[in-house]
Design a protein around this motif. Structure first.
Motif, PDB file in Angstrom:
ATOM      1  N   GLU A   1       0.388 -18.226   0.963  1.00  0.00           N
ATOM      2  CA  GLU A   1      -0.729 -17.981   1.877  1.00  0.00           C
ATOM      3  C   GLU A   1      -0.426 -16.810   2.810  1.00  0.00           C
ATOM      4  O   GLU A   1      -1.287 -15.967   3.090  1.00  0.00           O
ATOM      5  CB  GLU A   1      -1.018 -19.244   2.696  1.00  0.00           C
TER       6      GLU A   1
ATOM      7  N   ALA B   1     -15.415 -28.611  -4.497  1.00  0.00           N
ATOM      8  CA  ALA B   1     -14.021 -28.650  -4.051  1.00  0.00           C
ATOM      9  C   ALA B   1     -13.515 -30.085  -3.950  1.00  0.00           C
ATOM     10  O   ALA B   1     -12.376 -30.386  -4.335  1.00  0.00           O
ATOM     11  CB  ALA B   1     -13.884 -27.938  -2.712  1.00  0.00           C
TER      12      ALA B   1
ATOM     13  N   ALA C   1      -6.332 -19.537  -0.252  1.00  0.00           N
ATOM     14  CA  ALA C   1      -6.481 -19.765  -1.696  1.00  0.00           C
ATOM     15  C   ALA C   1      -5.206 -19.438  -2.451  1.00  0.00           C
ATOM     16  O   ALA C   1      -4.918 -20.032  -3.500  1.00  0.00           O
ATOM     17  CB  ALA C   1      -7.641 -18.927  -2.232  1.00  0.00           C
TER      18      ALA C   1
ATOM     19  N   GLN D   1      -7.043 -29.558   4.388  1.00  0.00           N
ATOM     20  CA  GLN D   1      -7.910 -28.872   3.427  1.00  0.00           C
ATOM     21  C   GLN D   1      -9.299 -29.509   3.406  1.00  0.00           C
ATOM     22  O   GLN D   1     -10.313 -28.811   3.369  1.00  0.00           O
ATOM     23  CB  GLN D   1      -7.300 -28.902   2.025  1.00  0.00           C
TER      24      GLN D   1
ATOM     25  N   SER E   1     -10.032 -23.996  -4.513  1.00  0.00           N
ATOM     26  CA  SER E   1      -9.996 -22.887  -3.550  1.00  0.00           C
ATOM     27  C   SER E   1     -11.235 -22.007  -3.621  1.00  0.00           C
ATOM     28  O   SER E   1     -11.502 -21.229  -2.696  1.00  0.00           O
ATOM     29  CB  SER E   1      -8.748 -22.033  -3.792  1.00  0.00           C
ATOM     30  N   ILE E   2     -12.004 -22.099  -4.718  1.00  0.00           N
ATOM     31  CA  ILE E   2     -13.161 -21.214  -4.882  1.00  0.00           C
ATOM     32  C   ILE E   2     -14.483 -21.968  -5.003  1.00  0.00           C
ATOM     33  O   ILE E   2     -15.556 -21.361  -4.925  1.00  0.00           O
ATOM     34  CB  ILE E   2     -12.988 -20.302  -6.113  1.00  0.00           C
TER      35      ILE E   2
ATOM     36  N   SER F   1      -4.221 -15.383   2.525  1.00  0.00           N
ATOM     37  CA  SER F   1      -5.360 -16.152   2.025  1.00  0.00           C
ATOM     38  C   SER F   1      -4.935 -17.599   1.744  1.00  0.00           C
ATOM     39  O   SER F   1      -3.931 -17.822   1.055  1.00  0.00           O
ATOM     40  CB  SER F   1      -5.900 -15.537   0.740  1.00  0.00           C
TER      41      SER F   1
END
Length: 426
Positions: free
Chosen positions: A387, A330, A394, A263, A323-324, A392
Motif C-alpha cells: 500500500e 466488494a 488496492a 476494510q 479492491s475494485i 494505494s
C-alpha cells in the motif's frame, strides 16, 4: 449386532470434534482478544504502538519455532496430559494479561502465551491422524476449522460485552475480558484430563468391537506408508514444498483477518462501529458454510490437490476483486475470500497426513505449521508495504491475492500421483 466402520467413525466424530472445536475457539480468542482492547489497554498502561506491534509479533515467532518439538512431546506424553496441560497454561497466561500493567509485563506474557499455544494447533492436526481414517480426514478437519470463523463471528460481541464491564470492582473492561476468557480456557484444560482419551486403544466411549474396527482400519492405512525418520521427513523436498504452500494460505488468511473490519468500514463509508461489526460477521458466517461443505466434497471425491488449489485460487482472485468492486460486489468478494481461505486449509492438511506416520508425521506437521506462523507474521507487513509503495489501498489486496494465487499454482505443481502416496515411495 454388527457395527460398520462409518458408524464407528461417526461416533468418534461426535465425541471428539465438538470438544476440539471448543478448544480452538478458546485458543483463537485468547491469542487475538488483545486486538479488541487495543486502544484502551494501550492508554491505561502507557504502551506504545511499537511495543504493541512487537508483542503481537513475538507471539508468532516463538509459536512458530516450538510447534515441531511440542508435537513430539504430545506423542511422548499422550494427548490427554499434553493438551490438558497446554490449555491450562495458556488459560492461566491469558488471565495474567489482566495484570500485565506495564510494557515489560505485556511483552513477557505475550512471549509465554506463544510458547504455551505452540503445541495446540499442530497437536490437533496430529490428533486427527490418530483417530480418523484418511478418507474422513478433510471433513473432520473442516469441522475443526470452523472454530476460527466462529471465534471471529461471535468472539467480537463476547469481547465487546466484557469490555462493557469497565469500572466493575474498580477494574478496567480489558481486565475482565482477559480474566474471564482466560478462566474459560483453564476450565477447559481441567476438563480435558477427564474427557480426552490418548489413543483409540484406550477409547472409553467405544466398546471392544468398535475399538477393534477403528484400530484395524488405522493400522491398515499405517502399514501402507513407508517408515521414515524425523530427519528424512524434514530433508524431503516435498515437505518443504507443502510448508511453503501452507505459508501462502496463511498469508491470505491473516492478510484478511487483520484488516477486514477497517476494510468493511471503508466500503461502508463509516468508522468501525457496531453496524460495521455486524457486516464484518457476514464473511465469517459464509466461511462456516465453506469449511463444512468443501472438505466434505473433497472426502466424497477423494480429490485433495485440485480442490485445495481451486479453492485457494478463488480466494486470491476474490480478495483482489474486492479492491475494485462496488460496495455490494466488494462484500460478496470478501465473503468468497473468507470462505475460500478457511475451507482450503482442512483439504490441504489431508495431504501431508496421508504421507507420513509416527514421529515423522508429528514433526512434519509442526514444521509445516512453523512456515504458516512466519507467513502469518509477514502478511500485514506485505499488505502495508505494498500500500505504501504504490500509494494505494488496492495494492495491498493485490499483493495478498497474488501470494494466494502463487500458492494455488504450487499445489497443482504437486503431481497427482506423488501427492497421494507415502513420502518415501518416490
Amino acid at each position: 449386532m454388527s457395527v460398520s466402520l462409518p458408524q464407528v467413525v461417526n461416533k468418534t466424530k461426535w465425541r471428539l470434534i465438538p470438544f476440539m472445536l471448543m478448544l480452538y475457539i478458546l485458543a483463537f480468542l485468547d491469542r487475538s482478544n488483545i486486538g479488541f482492547a487495543k486502544e484502551t489497554y494501550q492508554v491505561d498502561i502507557g504502551l506504545s504502538n511499537e511495543a504493541y506491534a512487537l508483542g503481537a509479533g513475538l507471539f508468532f515467532v516463538v509459536y512458530a519455532f516450538l510447534g515441531a518439538p511440542a508435537n513430539l512431546c504430545l506423542r511422548k506424553f499422550g494427548a490427554k496430559r499434553w493438551i490438558g496441560c497446554t490449555t491450562l497454561v495458556w488459560g492461566a497466561l491469558s488471565v495474567a494479561m489482566g495484570y500485565a500493567d506495564s510494557e515489560a509485563k505485556f511483552l513477557a506474557v505475550r512471549v509465554l502465551l506463544g510458547i504455551a499455544e505452540a503445541g495446540f494447533f499442530p497437536g490437533m492436526i496430529y490428533l486427527t491422524s490418530q483417530w480418523f481414517p484418511q478418507s474422513n480426514r478433510a471433513s473432520v478437519m473442516g469441522l475443526f476449522y470452523m472454530g476460527a470463523p466462529l471465534a471471529m463471528a461471535f468472539g467480537s460481541p463476547l469481547s465487546g460485552a466484557l469490555l462493557e464491564l469497565h469500572g466493575m470492582l474498580g477494574h478496567p473492561g480489558w481486565y475482565w475480558m482477559f480474566v474471564i476468557e482466560g478462566t474459560l480456557a483453564v476450565a477447559a484444560g481441567a476438563w480435558t484430563f477427564y474427557y480426552l482419551d490418548d489413543v483409540p486403544e484406550k477409547a472409553r466411549f467405544l466398546n471392544a468391537n468398535e475399538r477393534q474396527i477403528l484400530i484395524q482400519q488405522l493400522s491398515n492405512e499405517e502399514s501402507q506408508k513407508s517408515a521414515s525418520s524425523i530427519m528424512e521427513a524434514i530433508k524431503n523436498p516435498r515437505i518443504w514444498h507443502l510448508a511453503l504452500i501452507y505459508g501462502t494460505i496463511q498469508c491470505g488468511v491473516y492478510g484478511l483477518i487483520f484488516f477486514l473490519p477497517t476494510q468493511v468500514a471503508s466500503i461502508m463509508g463509516s468508522s468501525v462501529n457496531f453496524m460495521t461489526s455486524v457486516v464484518t460477521a457476514i464473511p465469517w458466517i459464509c466461511a462456516l458454510a465453506g469449511t463444512f461443505f468443501i472438505p466434505r466434497y473433497s472426502d466424497k471425491t477423494q480429490e485433495r490437490r485440485k480442490v485445495a488449489a481451486a479453492t485457494l485460487l478463488v480466494g486470491g482472485v476474490a480478495i483482489m476483486a474486492s479492491s475494485i468492486a462496488g460496495p455490494y460486489g466488494a462484500i460478496i468478494a470478501l465473503c468468497l475470500c473468507a470462505t475460500a481461505f478457511f475451507a482450503c486449509q482442512p483439504v490441504f492438511w489431508a495431504i501431508p497426513t496421508s504421507m507420513l506416520s509416527g514421529s515423522a508425521l508429528a514433526v512434519s506437521i509442526g514444521f509445516i505449521n512453523m512456515f504458516g506462523a512466519f507467513f502469518s507474521f509477514a502478511a500485514p507487513i506485505i499488505r502495508v508495504r505494498a500500500e505504501t509503495m504504490f500509494a494505494s489501498p488496492a495494492a495491498g489486496l493485490v499483493a495478498i491475492g497474488s501470494v494466494a494465487c502463487i500458492g494455488a499454482i504450487a499445489i497443482m505443481a504437486l503431481s497427482a500421483k506423488n501427492s497421494a502416496k507415502p513420502l518415501l515411495q518416490q
